[in-house]
Design a protein around this motif. Structure first.
Motif, PDB file in Angstrom:
ATOM      1  N   ARG A   1       5.451  -5.001  -3.525  1.00 23.76           N
ATOM      2  CA  ARG A   1       4.459  -4.093  -4.112  1.00 23.76           C
ATOM      3  C   ARG A   1       3.068  -4.701  -4.088  1.00 23.76           C
ATOM      4  NH1 ARG A   1       8.456  -3.425  -8.222  1.00 23.76           N
ATOM      5  NH2 ARG A   1       7.210  -4.731  -9.622  1.00 23.76           N
ATOM      6  N   GLU A   2       3.005  -6.017  -4.369  1.00 23.09           N
ATOM      7  CA  GLU A   2       1.707  -6.699  -4.374  1.00 23.09           C
ATOM      8  C   GLU A   2       1.113  -6.753  -2.964  1.00 23.09           C
ATOM      9  OE1 GLU A   2       0.105  -7.647  -6.985  1.00 23.09           O
ATOM     10  OE2 GLU A   2       1.603  -7.800  -8.590  1.00 23.09           O
ATOM     11  N   VAL A   3       1.962  -6.983  -1.962  1.00 22.23           N
ATOM     12  CA  VAL A   3       1.479  -7.043  -0.583  1.00 22.23           C
ATOM     13  C   VAL A   3       0.943  -5.678  -0.155  1.00 22.23           C
ATOM     14  CG1 VAL A   3       2.130  -7.456   1.825  1.00 22.23           C
ATOM     15  CG2 VAL A   3       3.012  -8.954   0.026  1.00 22.23           C
ATOM     16  N   VAL A   4       1.685  -4.613  -0.465  1.00 19.59           N
ATOM     17  CA  VAL A   4       1.239  -3.260  -0.123  1.00 19.59           C
ATOM     18  C   VAL A   4      -0.130  -2.983  -0.738  1.00 19.59           C
ATOM     19  CG1 VAL A   4       1.671  -0.802  -0.534  1.00 19.59           C
ATOM     20  CG2 VAL A   4       3.533  -2.283   0.241  1.00 19.59           C
ATOM     21  N   ALA A   5      -0.304  -3.314  -2.010  1.00 19.08           N
ATOM     22  CA  ALA A   5      -1.573  -3.042  -2.699  1.00 19.08           C
ATOM     23  C   ALA A   5      -2.726  -3.781  -2.041  1.00 19.08           C
ATOM     24  CB  ALA A   5      -1.459  -3.433  -4.173  1.00 19.08           C
ATOM     25  N   ARG A   6      -2.511  -5.022  -1.657  1.00 13.70           N
ATOM     26  CA  ARG A   6      -3.593  -5.807  -1.070  1.00 13.70           C
ATOM     27  C   ARG A   6      -3.957  -5.317   0.327  1.00 13.70           C
ATOM     28  NH1 ARG A   6      -1.742  -7.920  -5.165  1.00 13.70           N
ATOM     29  NH2 ARG A   6      -2.703  -9.651  -6.320  1.00 13.70           N
ATOM     30  N   LEU A   7      -2.972  -4.957   1.102  1.00 13.72           N
ATOM     31  CA  LEU A   7      -3.252  -4.445   2.441  1.00 13.72           C
ATOM     32  C   LEU A   7      -4.030  -3.133   2.377  1.00 13.72           C
ATOM     33  CD1 LEU A   7       0.159  -5.188   4.173  1.00 13.72           C
ATOM     34  CD2 LEU A   7      -2.018  -6.351   4.608  1.00 13.72           C
ATOM     35  N   ARG A   8      -3.630  -2.262   1.477  1.00 14.36           N
ATOM     36  CA  ARG A   8      -4.340  -0.991   1.333  1.00 14.36           C
ATOM     37  C   ARG A   8      -5.786  -1.225   0.879  1.00 14.36           C
ATOM     38  NH1 ARG A   8      -3.188   2.468  -2.336  1.00 14.36           N
ATOM     39  NH2 ARG A   8      -4.084   4.171  -1.121  1.00 14.36           N
ATOM     40  N   ALA A   9      -5.971  -2.184  -0.039  1.00 14.92           N
ATOM     41  CA  ALA A   9      -7.314  -2.478  -0.523  1.00 14.92           C
ATOM     42  C   ALA A   9      -8.211  -2.998   0.595  1.00 14.92           C
ATOM     43  CB  ALA A   9      -7.253  -3.485  -1.669  1.00 14.92           C
ATOM     44  N   ARG A  10      -7.602  -3.597   1.615  1.00 16.36           N
ATOM     45  CA  ARG A  10      -8.376  -4.137   2.731  1.00 16.36           C
ATOM     46  C   ARG A  10      -8.445  -3.175   3.915  1.00 16.36           C
ATOM     47  NH1 ARG A  10      -6.964 -10.469   3.401  1.00 16.36           N
ATOM     48  NH2 ARG A  10      -8.485 -10.162   5.080  1.00 16.36           N
ATOM     49  N   GLY A  11      -8.019  -1.936   3.702  1.00 17.18           N
ATOM     50  CA  GLY A  11      -8.224  -0.908   4.711  1.00 17.18           C
ATOM     51  C   GLY A  11      -7.146  -0.764   5.750  1.00 17.18           C
TER      52      GLY A  11
END
Length: 291
Positions: A27-37
């Motif tokens: 979940r944390e990886v998904v959130a960070r990738l989305r935040a970076r576009g």
């Protein structure tokens, strides 16, 4: 942010498959990738209700057809292997080889590269998976993580019930915040890392279970203490809780055989540009989960 412009206009955003996307780390990886576009596709075993914010693929890593569909159009994969046996990974690795994405694999700092056999089944499967990926010519970026701070969530029922947390004693390690591992994973997935050696992701200090429990108590304003139990008692408790027998035996073996480590690295900072956070900070940030 990843570069989304090119000489003739917008460039295609990176498309990344995250396995284990419903778990603490995924979940944390998904959130960070989305935040970076990045465009993110999360692989989950069941839909489990609405999951906003990303594209979701339902399937199992051991199902070649599901993996083929999940990998369509993907540039990179964050791979967490959840089984205690690498044999079922053969078909999945073949699908990765056919799709040829960049692979970032989450492994373990407990691997001893000099050993013919690893200390316990959990570490052994990580070593076997690294070898499978290399032999398939995938040239994975390997992130060997130390003990994740999020494992402490398993103590929440005991903390709510009293001031003693009991369990098997496990070797002291440099416990690492899963948010730091997620940041490192996002950097590896979106960057251009040709490092052949694994990254060793650790926290900034070596902690025992008693240390972690005390720090969690400090965050809660309570005097918590850890009480070690025998392997036999730990086994019977985990079986009574409904955990699979094979997993229980692997966890007991890890508690008995895994050596202590005093290794602390700066590899989180190398990947993310900032030092790894402390378990004390993690405990403060997650204190509400234990109340």
């Amino acid at each position: 942010m990843p570069d989304t412009t090119g000489p003739t206009g917008p460039a295609r955003r990176s498309s990344i498959l995250v396995t284990g996307a419903a778990g603490n780390l995924g979940r944390e990886v998904v959130a960070r990738l989305r935040a970076r576009g990045a465009r993110v596709r999360g692989l989950v075993r069941d839909q489990g209700g609405p999951r906003p914010g990303a594209e979701w693929a339902v399937g199992d890593l051991t199902d070649p057809a599901a993996m083929r569909a999940a990998l369509a159009g993907v540039d990179a994969v964050f791979l967490i292997w959840p089984l205690l046996d690498s044999a079922p990974a053969q078909d999945m690795v073949a699908e990765l080889g056919a799709a040829a994405p960049r692979v970032v694999y989450l492994s373990s700092t407990a691997i001893d590269d000099r050993a013919v056999r690893q200390s316990d089944p959990i570490v052994q499967v990580h070593a076997d998976m690294e070898a499978l990926l290399r032999e398939a010519g995938l040239r994975p970026v390997v992130l060997r993580s130390d003990t994740l701070a999020s494992n402490a969530r398993g103590w929440a029922p005991q903390v709510r019930a009293g001031d003693v947390v009991s369990g098997p004693e496990i070797a002291r390690t440099a416990v690492v915040d899963e948010r730091d591992v997620a940041d490192a994973a996002a950097a590896a997935l979106l960057g251009h890392h040709d490092r052949h050696e694994p990254y060793l992701l650790t926290g900034p200090e070596v902690l025992s279970r008693a240390d972690q429990v005390a720090l969690l108590g400090a965050a809660l304003g309570r005097r918590l203490r850890f009480r070690a139990v025998t392997a036999d008692l730990a086994r019977s408790r985990m079986l009574a809780d409904g955990r699979p027998e094979r997993l229980v035996e692997a966890l007991v073996a890890a508690s008995l055989r895994r050596p202590e480590s005093d290794r602390v690295t700066d590899h989180v900072e190398r990947l993310t540009g900032r030092p790894a956070g402390t378990f004390a900070r993690w405990a403060v940030d997650h204190a509400a989960e234990f109340g």
